[in-house]
Write a protein that holds these residues in place. Sequence first.
Motif, PDB file in Angstrom:
ATOM      1  N   TYR A 182       0.856  -1.187   0.000  1.00 54.05           N
ATOM      2  CA  TYR A 182       0.000   0.000   0.000  1.00 54.05           C
ATOM      3  C   TYR A 182       0.890   1.234   0.000  1.00 54.05           C
ATOM      4  CZ  TYR A 182      -4.129  -2.858   0.958  1.00 54.05           C
ATOM      5  OH  TYR A 182      -5.161  -3.782   0.848  1.00 54.05           O
ATOM      6  N   VAL A 242       0.977   5.724   0.091  1.00 55.19           N
ATOM      7  CA  VAL A 242       0.414   7.078   0.201  1.00 55.19           C
ATOM      8  C   VAL A 242       1.464   8.050  -0.323  1.00 55.19           C
ATOM      9  CG1 VAL A 242      -0.432   8.867   1.766  1.00 55.19           C
ATOM     10  CG2 VAL A 242      -0.986   6.453   2.203  1.00 55.19           C
ATOM     11  N   LEU A 294      -3.024   6.099  10.721  1.00 54.39           N
ATOM     12  CA  LEU A 294      -2.857   5.196   9.585  1.00 54.39           C
ATOM     13  C   LEU A 294      -1.858   4.084   9.918  1.00 54.39           C
ATOM     14  CD1 LEU A 294      -3.659   4.852   6.545  1.00 54.39           C
ATOM     15  CD2 LEU A 294      -1.570   6.128   6.007  1.00 54.39           C
ATOM     16  N   ASN A 302      -8.863   1.676   3.140  1.00 57.21           N
ATOM     17  CA  ASN A 302      -7.774   2.226   2.331  1.00 57.21           C
ATOM     18  C   ASN A 302      -7.658   1.511   0.999  1.00 57.21           C
ATOM     19  OD1 ASN A 302      -6.129   4.137   4.306  1.00 57.21           O
ATOM     20  ND2 ASN A 302      -6.724   2.322   5.481  1.00 57.21           N
ATOM     21  N   LYS A 359      -3.049   5.890  -2.503  1.00 56.20           N
ATOM     22  CA  LYS A 359      -3.715   7.156  -2.232  1.00 56.20           C
ATOM     23  C   LYS A 359      -2.718   8.257  -2.534  1.00 56.20           C
ATOM     24  CE  LYS A 359      -6.139   9.765   1.391  1.00 56.20           C
ATOM     25  NZ  LYS A 359      -6.573   9.772   2.811  1.00 56.20           N
ATOM     26  N   THR A 392      -7.561   8.129  -5.209  1.00 58.32           N
ATOM     27  CA  THR A 392      -7.186   6.747  -4.942  1.00 58.32           C
ATOM     28  C   THR A 392      -7.095   5.960  -6.239  1.00 58.32           C
ATOM     29  OG1 THR A 392      -9.496   6.085  -4.607  1.00 58.32           O
ATOM     30  CG2 THR A 392      -8.248   6.765  -2.658  1.00 58.32           C
TER      31      THR A 392
END
Length: 627
Positions: free
Chosen positions: A327, A329, A364, A384, A388, A399
């Motif tokens: 993942y 960000v 987070l 999530n 992102k 996203t």
Amino acid sequence: MNIKTLLFISSLVLGIISSSSVLADDKEDYKALMDMATSDTMVMMPMRDGVRLATDVYRPKNAVGKLPTILLKTPYNENKLQRGSLRMAKLAVKNGYAFVIQNERGRYYSEGEWQILGHPRTDGYDTLSWIEEQEWSSGKVGTFGCSSSAEWQLGLAAQNHPAHTAMVPAAAGAGIGKVGRYTEQGNWYKGGVHQTLFSIWLYSVQQNLAPRFPDSLTQKQLQRLRKSYDLSAEMPEVDWKEQTKKLPLESWFENINGNDGPFLEMVKREPGDPEWLEGGLYHDTEDFGVPALWLNSWYDVSQGPNLDLFNHVTKNASDPEVRDNQYMVIAPNLHCGFWRIPKYDDLIVGERNMGRVKMDPDALIIEWFDYWMKDAKSDFKKNNSKVKYFTMGANEWQTADNWPPKSSKPVTLYLSSAGEANSLYGDGKLQLTKSSKSEQDNYQYDPMNPVQALGGSVCCNSGASPGGSYDQRAIEARQDVLVYSSEPLDKDMEVTGHIDITLYVSSDAKDTDFTVKLVDVDPDGVAYNVDDTIQRARYREGYKTPVFMQKGEVYELNFSPLSTSNLFKAGHRIRLEVSSSKFPQYMRNLNTGGNNYDEIKAVVANNSIHHANQYQSRIVLPVKTVE
């Protein structure tokens, strides 16, 4: 003075040092941590070769059952819990985790000789094994950190230790050697050009001239000593804007009485040297064994390699669970600035207003670790998306399931002019059609009068050059900066993803550099830098074997991709700057074809950009389309 005297003085000083000598601003947080945690400090954790690393352990008071652990490993002074490490210790213990913080080998009270990134494959592995074996441990360890505390995690992840359950590497670019289309060797290079931030950083961290105490000291004696002797060398302040002007480069530390450490060896090491494979850097020839939450930034050094590493792991990790659980960000802040984003005010990055950037990194991170390390999993995956990212210009979060988003399509803009693209006031254009006129733009690059750095993906250079986004018009007024601008856009254009740039170049010098900068120009003319890169001509065919230029020959130059998500609004212009320096962010090329690091004399280069017929210099933008 012998050790007994030192210990006696330490015991006297101990009575007047409160709260483990934490900074005044941190005392409240430190008291809160001590109210809810038991501490075991100066645990000298043994490594496989007998070297012991100074380690502190904090656990929730009255904890029931086995505990998952959050591990932070650092080369910085953690004799006093403060700022980010104190914040994370408090956050971990409050949420039911043991928190372990450790100084790298050779740093402060940790024994042995220091190596950049701290031997992640051996010391990191042995630390995980030690934690796993503790009677209070659940056997699940999550690693966390920003910058240096993130970068060592990458080499460790390649070892696939069974206790390494999850990781949060934030701003981890200097842990990457080669990945995908990038060969930066831990941010030492970009496009084969030395990024001066690393030399400046080394000045402050490689000063290992502090005294060493006997290995026979007890834990209690070490605890007393640490409160009065933190073994942190305080280096004299240096005006790095002035210091970086001095030649030769290899003499920088000698002039300021710095400890050479690895500096002298590294400034001589070329980007393709096999020595880069011997240290702690992660390369894309390795596997990757840990689910990861990546925290990256648009205006941070090495954001491109970070994005390519995310893709590399997503596509190539041998374990399907690892591939499927990456993942990411991407925020609009500077290096490790996730915790400095205002809660109630706009975020200003350099001079550019990003609006309200709502981000709670601590929540987070805990949600991520709770999902992987607790029996009652959190709702992280429900809450999530895989990616992102913050789109500048629109100033909003978006996203996606991939990077770049699948909706991004390539749009090519070609450089064009009537041969006078020099400066903001020239005739350079970016256009959708190829140029048929046999024109070229010429400029003179003088290393003794380089184009100054103003903003960009910068960190850790002690103010030598600023990071972020600034109005570039003062830079664009120079005659040695070529400026190519589109017509005002008739509708919004979102550029999200990797940006490829190809230039056709020539020079009367054996070797020189070429820089490119993407700029967003508003209707009033304010020109905000979005991203930039650089390429040394001698490495145009690869980094292992330099190939020098011949006068009169035209060469194709392909740059490491730029990376961004930026909305160019209707009425704005897309602009590309081309030059040969961005100093002192990148070390200037003296144009001789020599070593550069040991030279004091420079050659003025007459450089040209070609953009007609078979020489179609261009930029390929990933334009997000509405599906």
